[in-house]
Design a protein around this motif. Structure first.
Motif, short mmCIF file in Angstrom:
data_model
loop_
_atom_site.label_atom_id
_atom_site.label_comp_id
_atom_site.label_asym_id
_atom_site.label_seq_id
_atom_site.Cartn_x
_atom_site.Cartn_y
_atom_site.Cartn_z
N ARG A 171 -22.23 39.68 2.54
CA ARG A 171 -20.79 39.59 2.80
C ARG A 171 -20.19 40.96 2.51
N MET A 172 -19.19 41.32 3.30
CA MET A 172 -18.56 42.63 3.15
C MET A 172 -17.07 42.52 3.41
N THR A 173 -16.35 43.55 3.00
CA THR A 173 -14.92 43.60 3.25
C THR A 173 -14.66 43.62 4.76
N ARG A 174 -13.49 43.15 5.12
CA ARG A 174 -13.10 43.09 6.54
C ARG A 174 -11.82 43.89 6.75
N PRO A 175 -11.85 44.87 7.65
CA PRO A 175 -10.62 45.62 7.92
C PRO A 175 -9.52 44.71 8.45
N ALA A 176 -8.30 44.99 8.11
CA ALA A 176 -7.18 44.17 8.55
C ALA A 176 -7.07 44.13 10.07
#
Length: 276
Positions: free
Chosen positions: A41-46
């Protein structure tokens, strides 16, 4: 199954450079399903938007600092604040041999342009949607099966996952619970999701390849519809090994199904980018 933060010497964020095609995201979670299968899982750009079933490029830098990118289907639902990907470990694989050692907090490249043909836009309207998968081919279907819009299009959504061993059944508990706790699906939608796992090399309640389940009718046991494929009302998505896709595509065409695409919807679809 264990949740782990795996340690490995990979470059720090300073070694990554922004480009027009990728962003740099951060690993937030690593889940080991078994010794060969894991979820990131990773961060998601807005600004990142995708259709359920699409894939995107993710990767790490090569020794020369340039991105080493590979296509991965997004496994998380489109409303999730993070992005999730399912991967098998290939020991001599240029990317997966390194991804398996990634840990929480590490940076990773994310492509900015998701795309793909495993989307409902490439299918004609129908009554039942079958998602036939082997191995990590389950990933795009984990996004689709949690999309409320899919249940507005189909009366039943049937997720079929074929693996060699029971421990290879990623997301089994979630699917067996009929997506319990999903924040957007209504109870009647969850009840219309049917999960059909099958194992080829160990004892399990379903044994055999997907084609065997089609031929002996086990694939349709839980469905309220016909106990066979109906090209007029059934729609099928295929994702897995190249051999699996080739064999099932040929079988579907022999049954009167026609392959669809974004610009010409049909009665079944495959991910052309993965099979050439």
């Amino acid at each position: 199954m264990t949740d782990t933060a795996v340690t490995s010497p990979i470059p720090s964020r300073d070694a990554f450079t922004e480009s027009g095609a990728v962003s740099v995201e951060t690993i937030t979670h690593v889940h080991q399903w078994n010794e060969e299968l894991f979820t990131l899982r990773m961060t998601r750009p807005a600004s990142f938007r995708f259709r359920s079933g699409e894939f995107v490029m993710i990767g790490l830098p090569k020794e020369d600092g340039k991105p080493l990118l590979r296509a991965y289907s997004v496994a998380s639902p489109s409303y999730d604040e993070e992005l999730e990907f399912l991967s098998i470990i290939v020991q001599d694989g240029p990317l997966t041999s390194r991804l398996q050692h990634i840990k929480v907090g590490d940076p990773v490249y994310l492509g900015k342009k998701p795309t793909g043909t495993l989307v409902t836009d490439a299918l004609l309207p129908g009554k039942r949607l079958f998602m036939l998968s082997t191995g990590t081919g389950l990933a795009p279907f984990m996004s689709l099966v949690r999309d409320p819009d899919v249940y507005e299009m189909y009366e039943e959504v049937i997720v079929v996952h074929s693996v060699r061993r029971v421990v290879d059944l990623a997301y089994r508990e979630l699917l067996e619970s009929k997506l319990e706790g999903d924040p957007l699906l209504e109870d009647d939608q969850r009840e219309r999701m049917i999960y059909v796992p099958t194992v080829t090399r160990e004892d399990f309640r379903n044994q055999g390849r997907i084609q065997t389940l089609i031929e002996d009718g086990r694939l349709f046991e839980q469905s309220k519809g016909p106990k066979r494929f109906d090209s007029e009302t059934d729609r099928v998505m295929l994702c897995g090994s190249m051999a699996m896709i080739k064999d099932h595509a040929a079988d579907l065409e022999a049954r009167g199904f026609e392959e669809g695409a974004n610009n010409k919807p049909g009665s079944f679809v495959i991910e052309r980018a993965f099979v050439g």
